[in-house]
Scaffold this motif. Structure first.
Motif, PDB file in Angstrom:
ATOM      1  N   ALA A   1       0.929  -1.320   0.022  1.00  0.00           N
ATOM      2  CA  ALA A   1      -0.006   0.065  -0.279  1.00  0.00           C
ATOM      3  C   ALA A   1       0.719   1.167  -0.066  1.00  0.00           C
ATOM      4  O   ALA A   1       0.399   2.269  -0.821  1.00  0.00           O
ATOM      5  CB  ALA A   1      -0.837  -0.095   1.480  1.00  0.00           C
TER       6      ALA A   1
ATOM      7  N   VAL B   1      -7.767   5.047  -1.606  1.00  0.00           N
ATOM      8  CA  VAL B   1      -7.672   3.663  -1.488  1.00  0.00           C
ATOM      9  C   VAL B   1      -6.682   2.902  -0.655  1.00  0.00           C
ATOM     10  O   VAL B   1      -6.661   2.045   0.121  1.00  0.00           O
ATOM     11  CB  VAL B   1      -7.891   2.998  -3.086  1.00  0.00           C
ATOM     12  N   PRO B   2      -5.302   3.344  -1.022  1.00  0.00           N
ATOM     13  CA  PRO B   2      -4.184   2.538  -0.137  1.00  0.00           C
ATOM     14  C   PRO B   2      -4.261   2.963   1.162  1.00  0.00           C
ATOM     15  O   PRO B   2      -4.166   2.026   1.964  1.00  0.00           O
ATOM     16  CB  PRO B   2      -2.991   3.380  -0.896  1.00  0.00           C
TER      17      PRO B   2
ATOM     18  N   ARG C   1      -7.089   3.317   3.042  1.00  0.00           N
ATOM     19  CA  ARG C   1      -8.166   2.397   3.508  1.00  0.00           C
ATOM     20  C   ARG C   1      -7.870   1.195   3.344  1.00  0.00           C
ATOM     21  O   ARG C   1      -8.027   0.124   4.468  1.00  0.00           O
ATOM     22  CB  ARG C   1      -9.434   2.702   2.726  1.00  0.00           C
ATOM     23  N   TRP C   2      -6.805   0.612   2.495  1.00  0.00           N
ATOM     24  CA  TRP C   2      -6.336  -0.598   2.490  1.00  0.00           C
ATOM     25  C   TRP C   2      -5.478  -1.044   3.542  1.00  0.00           C
ATOM     26  O   TRP C   2      -5.549  -2.135   4.030  1.00  0.00           O
ATOM     27  CB  TRP C   2      -5.679  -1.128   1.151  1.00  0.00           C
TER      28      TRP C   2
ATOM     29  N   ASN D   1      -7.413  -1.424   6.683  1.00  0.00           N
ATOM     30  CA  ASN D   1      -8.250  -2.660   6.638  1.00  0.00           C
ATOM     31  C   ASN D   1      -7.212  -3.938   7.389  1.00  0.00           C
ATOM     32  O   ASN D   1      -7.456  -4.678   7.858  1.00  0.00           O
ATOM     33  CB  ASN D   1      -8.873  -3.082   5.385  1.00  0.00           C
ATOM     34  N   GLN D   2      -6.102  -3.725   6.667  1.00  0.00           N
ATOM     35  CA  GLN D   2      -4.916  -4.693   6.851  1.00  0.00           C
ATOM     36  C   GLN D   2      -4.522  -4.749   8.272  1.00  0.00           C
ATOM     37  O   GLN D   2      -4.473  -5.610   9.023  1.00  0.00           O
ATOM     38  CB  GLN D   2      -3.972  -4.893   6.052  1.00  0.00           C
TER      39      GLN D   2
ATOM     40  N   GLU E   1      -6.935  -9.004  -1.994  1.00  0.00           N
ATOM     41  CA  GLU E   1      -7.942  -8.740  -2.700  1.00  0.00           C
ATOM     42  C   GLU E   1      -8.917  -7.808  -2.077  1.00  0.00           C
ATOM     43  O   GLU E   1      -9.639  -8.252  -0.975  1.00  0.00           O
ATOM     44  CB  GLU E   1      -8.750  -9.979  -3.454  1.00  0.00           C
ATOM     45  N   TRP E   2      -9.514  -6.926  -2.933  1.00  0.00           N
ATOM     46  CA  TRP E   2     -10.649  -6.118  -2.202  1.00  0.00           C
ATOM     47  C   TRP E   2     -11.285  -5.611  -3.299  1.00  0.00           C
ATOM     48  O   TRP E   2     -11.001  -4.970  -4.336  1.00  0.00           O
ATOM     49  CB  TRP E   2      -9.968  -5.046  -1.596  1.00  0.00           C
TER      50      TRP E   2
ATOM     51  N   TYR F   1     -12.498  -4.002  -8.706  1.00  0.00           N
ATOM     52  CA  TYR F   1     -11.586  -4.399  -7.965  1.00  0.00           C
ATOM     53  C   TYR F   1     -10.580  -3.248  -7.669  1.00  0.00           C
ATOM     54  O   TYR F   1      -9.962  -2.640  -8.416  1.00  0.00           O
ATOM     55  CB  TYR F   1     -10.416  -5.495  -8.656  1.00  0.00           C
TER      56      TYR F   1
ATOM     57  N   VAL G   1      -8.215  -3.534  -5.138  1.00  0.00           N
ATOM     58  CA  VAL G   1      -6.974  -4.165  -4.913  1.00  0.00           C
ATOM     59  C   VAL G   1      -6.902  -5.702  -5.498  1.00  0.00           C
ATOM     60  O   VAL G   1      -8.074  -6.375  -5.265  1.00  0.00           O
ATOM     61  CB  VAL G   1      -6.671  -4.590  -3.417  1.00  0.00           C
TER      62      VAL G   1
ATOM     63  N   SER H   1      -2.664  -2.254  -5.274  1.00  0.00           N
ATOM     64  CA  SER H   1      -3.704  -1.696  -5.364  1.00  0.00           C
ATOM     65  C   SER H   1      -3.862  -1.244  -6.952  1.00  0.00           C
ATOM     66  O   SER H   1      -2.800  -0.699  -7.529  1.00  0.00           O
ATOM     67  CB  SER H   1      -3.553  -0.284  -4.264  1.00  0.00           C
TER      68      SER H   1
END
Length: 689
Positions: free
Chosen positions: A428, A579-580, A582-583, A586-587, A596-597, A643, A645, A650
């Protein structure tokens, strides 16, 4: 950012004069020789609370960013008065003045800078940590305004990721502390005997202030990058507004002339307080600040300073709470922004909202740490001069700076120490890198770029170096440069780059585009003239962040009717969040990698209305092979999902732009588009022959 995402507004504390160890509120002296002004201390308190409320988005502080402007008036008044008093006494020394300022500013600043570097080790990603350390080095040498100005592009990190952003204003103050005493000392020692030194100084400061204000007003309309925000040239008139009051008071004291009764009337001071308070409460436009509206808080602060109402603290302004906040204001200012940045990051990573309780905790932490810094750092170093001699102070500051430089160099050699954080977060971090492709060729909002040539090239060399294609648009066109260049090379296409930040491609119309920025309109006019003024480039690749298909239709019609072949890059997605980031969040919550997202392909995400309007344009020209659509949508979305991710990478670097790490997946799309474009162009040429 008001202008972009900036909204970076911060304040600098107009430094308090040295007080005696034991003082009475009425008789204590400034180091410059005047009585201690409790009204100025109260104004300092209001300003720091205003900025604190503004940054923490507390209701009632919509215009709180004006605190920086108020502080600049205060610092101009106090420091100009001190310099004049020292000159008149025949004991002014630039070294002594600089050491006094260093003793006041540097220790607390160094503590905050080093603390932020330590905290950043535990919570900051490698790339951001490197930027933070570099900015920390600039902060310790009073050049951070230049560092943040350079980082103020369209893809600059958001303000909430820069823990030392607020130090830009301290840098401006230091730069004011350098040139103002130099000018004052030069005038004092060179003024003709027949001339009043204070009159000459008043004229010089008025001239410099006028030029600075004129520059500020011009920049507020012509500078789309907002560089004036960080520039002493555009802000010098603000401290000079206070400096002129100090010169006027000094002149009256030396000539023993009365002041203006109306200026010192209580009503003037009350009017100033009302004006400053109104600016703090009212949601002033942050874009193009400083600008014409900046005159309002400057006028309000100047009225308060000049009127000297309740300067002895006999009234509301002398309340202990107000005076203590004024005393602590510099350290509160230093701590509040890092607290906000790090707390916001911590809460966001754990999925917590920032509500009133969290904000009050941050306010309390800022005040408490500010008070602790005042009593444990500021005051001991200012008072214990037997221990904190000038030599020891300079030596300590040098050790701190050299240590930070050495650590920063080590961090760069080790790529920001990625081993500090879980490995699964690094993908990310890679995706959110801010560098735009061929950055030296990408024009900023002022239509300036680093590359010397008018249009940079991509793809093959072409026939005799003649361009066969041109990429025209904003960052949503420029983001595809890597796959476009690869596809152009495969197809023997020599292309030119005509892309500009925040400037969509359109046909300039005085009526329709009057609201667009002038540099953008000029850029589009010059690009259109270039494209239509010659046979080559015959292929025009257009892409932009269009809001409606009307501009697209007009542009396509003009280009096709002029014999050009058009490759239209279709819009992709408008995700609506980083996006990165939030990714990563989440992780972090899951405690593992999420390779995958995918999200539901709803109409807002896919911009279905705009895509439908563009499809009608394509249908109108379905029999014309010279209009070719390059649609990245099927590469990211399938069935009812898109998608964000995929395969541990990403697809986006922010809320809408594709990531550099995944850009090559679009090479095939542009390869096919260029093949069709070359064929259509050749066919049109043969038919014309």
């Amino acid at each position: 950012m008001g202008w972009g995402t900036l909204l970076y507004y911060s304040i600098a504390d107009a430094q308090q004069p040295l007080r005696a160890d034991t003082r009475s509120t009425a008789t204590n002296k400034h180091s410059g020789g005047g009585t201690f002004r409790l009204d100025i201390n109260a104004l300092r308190a209001l300003s720091v609370l205003a900025v604190l409320g503004y940054h923490l988005k507390i209701p009632g502080f919509a215009g709180g960013f004006v605190g920086v402007d108020v502080f600049l008036v205060i610092t101009g008044y106090l420091m100009t008065g001190k310099v004049l008093a020292e000159l008149a006494a025949g004991r002014f020394s630039l070294w002594s003045f600089g050491m006094l300022r260093m003793r006041r500013i540097y220790p607390a600043l160094a503590v905050v800078v080093i603390s932020s570097a330590i905290i950043g080790w535990f919570v900051t990603l490698p790339g951001e940590y490197l930027r933070h350390l570099r900015q920390a080095c600039y902060a310790l040498v009073a050049l951070s305004n230049f560092a943040f100005d350079a980082d103020n592009g369209y893809f600059a990190m958001a303000a909430q990721t820069k823990p030392l952003l607020h130090t830009w204003s301290l840098a401006i103050e230091w730069q004011f502390y350098i040139w103002m005493p130099l000018v004052a000392a030069l005038i004092w020692r060179r003024a003709l005997p027949s001339k009043s030194r204070s009159n000459v100084m008043m004229g010089a400061f008025l001239a410099v202030g006028f030029v600075s204000l004129a520059w500020c007003l011009w920049q507020s309309h012509s500078d789309m990058m907002g560089s004036a925000f960080f520039s002493l040239r555009a802000r010098a008139w603000e401290p000079l507004a206070g400096g002129l009051i100090a010169v006027s008071e000094f002149q009256r004291r030396r000539e023993n002339t009365p002041g203006l009764p109306w200026l010192t009337a209580p009503g003037m001071a009350i009017g100033g307080w009302v004006l400053v308070a109104a600016c703090i409460i009212y949601p002033l436009p942050e874009t193009h600040w400083p600008g014409p509206l900046t005159l309002l808080p400057i006028l309000g602060a100047a009225l308060i300073v000049a009127a000297r109402h309740q300067a002895d603290g006999r009234g509301l302004l002398g309340l202990p709470f107000i005076q203590r906040i004024g005393d602590w204001s510099y350290s509160i200012y230093l701590w509040h922004w890092p607290i906000w940045v790090f707390a916001l990051s911590w809460l966001s990573f754990r999925g917590y909202d920032v509500n009133a309780r969290e904000k009050m905790l941050m306010v309390s932490a800022s005040v408490l740490l500010g008070a602790a810094s005042y009593y444990l750092v500021e005051q001991p170093i200012r008072k214990r001069r037997v221990f904190w001699t000038e030599r020891r102070l300079v030596s300590s500051a040098s050790i701190v700076f050299c240590s930070l430089i050495a650590f920063t160099a080590t961090a760069f050699l080790n790529n920001g120490f990625p081993m500090r954080l879980p490995e699964y977060l690094l993908a990310a971090e890679e995706a959110r890198r801010n560098g735009t492709p061929r950055d030296e060729c990408f024009r900023n909002s002022n239509s300036a770029k680093r590359a010397a040539e008018t249009y940079c090239s991509f793809g093959s060399e072409g026939v005799a170096g003649r361009p066969t294609a041109i990429l025209w648009g904003d960052s949503f066109a420029n983001q595809y440069l890597v796959p476009i260049s690869s596809a152009a090379l495969r197809n023997g296409v020599h292309g030119l780059i005509a892309t500009q930040s925040a400037c969509r491609a359109f046909i300039d119309d005085p009526a329709l585009n009057s609201g667009d920025q002038q540099p953008c309109r000029e850029f589009n006019r010059s690009t259109m003239d270039f494209v239509l003024g010659r046979a080559e480039p015959s292929i025009v690749v257009i892409g932009s962040n269009w809001g409606s298909a009307i501009e697209i239709s007009a542009l396509v019609d003009r280009l096709l009717s002029s014999g050009k072949t058009v490759i239209l890059i279709m819009p992709l997605l408008n995700v609506g969040f980083d996006v990165p980031q939030r990714w990563m969040e989440n992780q972090a919550r899951a405690g593992r990698a999420l390779d995958e997202w995918k999200v539901e392909a709803d109409p807002v995400l896919t911009m279905s209305s705009l895509r439908a309007e563009i499809s009608k344009i394509l249908d109108k020209y379905e029999d014309d092979p010279r209009l070719i659509a390059a649609d990245p949508f099927p590469l990211v979305c399938e069935h009812s999902h898109c998608y964000l991710v995929r395969n541990g990478q990403s697809n986006f670097r922010d809320s809408a732009h594709i990531s550099n790490v995944n850009a090559t997946q679009y090479t095939g799309m542009f390869d096919a588009a260029f093949r069709l474009a070359v064929q259509a162009t050749s066919k049109a040429t043969n038919e014309a022959d």
